[in-house]
Design an enzyme around this catalytic site. Sequence first.
Site, PDB file in Angstrom:
ATOM      1  N   ASP A 168       7.537  10.134 -14.269  1.00  0.00           N
ATOM      2  CA  ASP A 168       6.713  11.531 -14.352  1.00  0.00           C
ATOM      3  C   ASP A 168       6.658  12.205 -12.987  1.00  0.00           C
ATOM      4  OD1 ASP A 168       6.526  11.131 -17.118  1.00  0.00           O
ATOM      5  OD2 ASP A 168       4.455  10.601 -17.189  1.00  0.00           O
ATOM      6  N   ASP A 187     -16.821  17.520  -3.860  1.00  0.00           N
ATOM      7  CA  ASP A 187     -15.677  17.207  -3.032  1.00  0.00           C
ATOM      8  C   ASP A 187     -14.307  18.381  -3.046  1.00  0.00           C
ATOM      9  OD1 ASP A 187     -16.160  14.669  -1.923  1.00  0.00           O
ATOM     10  OD2 ASP A 187     -15.382  13.721  -3.756  1.00  0.00           O
ATOM     11  N   ARG A 207      12.949   7.557 -11.048  1.00  0.00           N
ATOM     12  CA  ARG A 207      12.865   8.271 -12.236  1.00  0.00           C
ATOM     13  C   ARG A 207      11.654   8.147 -13.061  1.00  0.00           C
ATOM     14  NH1 ARG A 207      18.165   9.466 -14.883  1.00  0.00           N
ATOM     15  NH2 ARG A 207      19.567   8.974 -12.857  1.00  0.00           N
TER      16      ARG A 207
END
Length: 266
Positions: free
Chosen positions: A150, A45, A148
């Site tokens: 990662d 891919d 809020r």
Amino acid sequence: MKFTVASRGDSLSNDLCKTIKERLLKGDLIYDEEHPDIVITVGGDGTLLEAFHLYSHRLEETAFVGIHTGHLGFYADWVPEEAENLVTHIIKTPYQIVEYPLLEVVIRYRNGRPSKRHLALNESTIKSSEGSLVCNVEIKGETFETFRGDGLCMSTPSGSTAYNKALGGAILHPSLASIQLSEMASINNRIYRTLGSPLVLPQHHTCLLKLLNNVSVQVTIDHFNVPIFDENVDTIQCRVAEEKVRFARFRPFPFWKRVKESFISG
Ligand code: NAD
């Protein structure tokens, strides 16, 4: 018809590319790396994603087909043993085209740097590389939530089986012209609140991520990092692109069959 071949670069993929090129030249096709009608990728891919970005300026004139020399790919769904058959089809038959939606990403900067537009075949992600990412999520011009955590991932339907799936996103059939927003470890407590589930937006519904804190961010488009001057990213705008990717289809391999063979049983 003009063609090109792209290899992952390992010896198996290189050898197969060479064989395919020789066979297609014998079949009176023209090798043209600049203006191919069809791009045959050999690898995985990732090889097809790279080829897509190489020819993303001429998507209307280019069709893609992928052979996998490793495990079954979502885009690279032909096995090397089928290469001969694929070559015969390319030489002899007019092929059917299947179109999949793409994600348009526009990155705008605070310091007057020109905005930059990208197309993604799988997804775009934004992550903080230090502390939490804080951003306003606007949908169709209205504030939806303050995120809020990662980071966030915005994926296409055909990319929904990639990073999006690892984030608990739904798998979407590529006939649905849509984009999906999924969260990476959002902070949810009495003070901070996000929806907490993936969202699917239809065509023409723009999602705008407005950065609120000055953390250093990393923005990805498919397999590559977008080079950015971190503190200066102001907004990231995502929507279904006008452009589509075109795959050359020589035999049926329905999407749900690919999902089953990739994730459940082959
Ligand atoms: P890679 O070599 O890290 O491989 C990533 C894997 O994702 C490969 O197994 C590939 O076959 C698979 N993949 C790629 N596109 C897919 C799709 N549409 N559906 C199902 N599987 C797919 O990187 P690569 O091959 O260059 O691919 C880049 C992609 O890797 C990114 O676009 C992202 O979707 C994915 N990725 C996933 C995670 C995760 O799942 N946690 C993390 C980073 C990147």
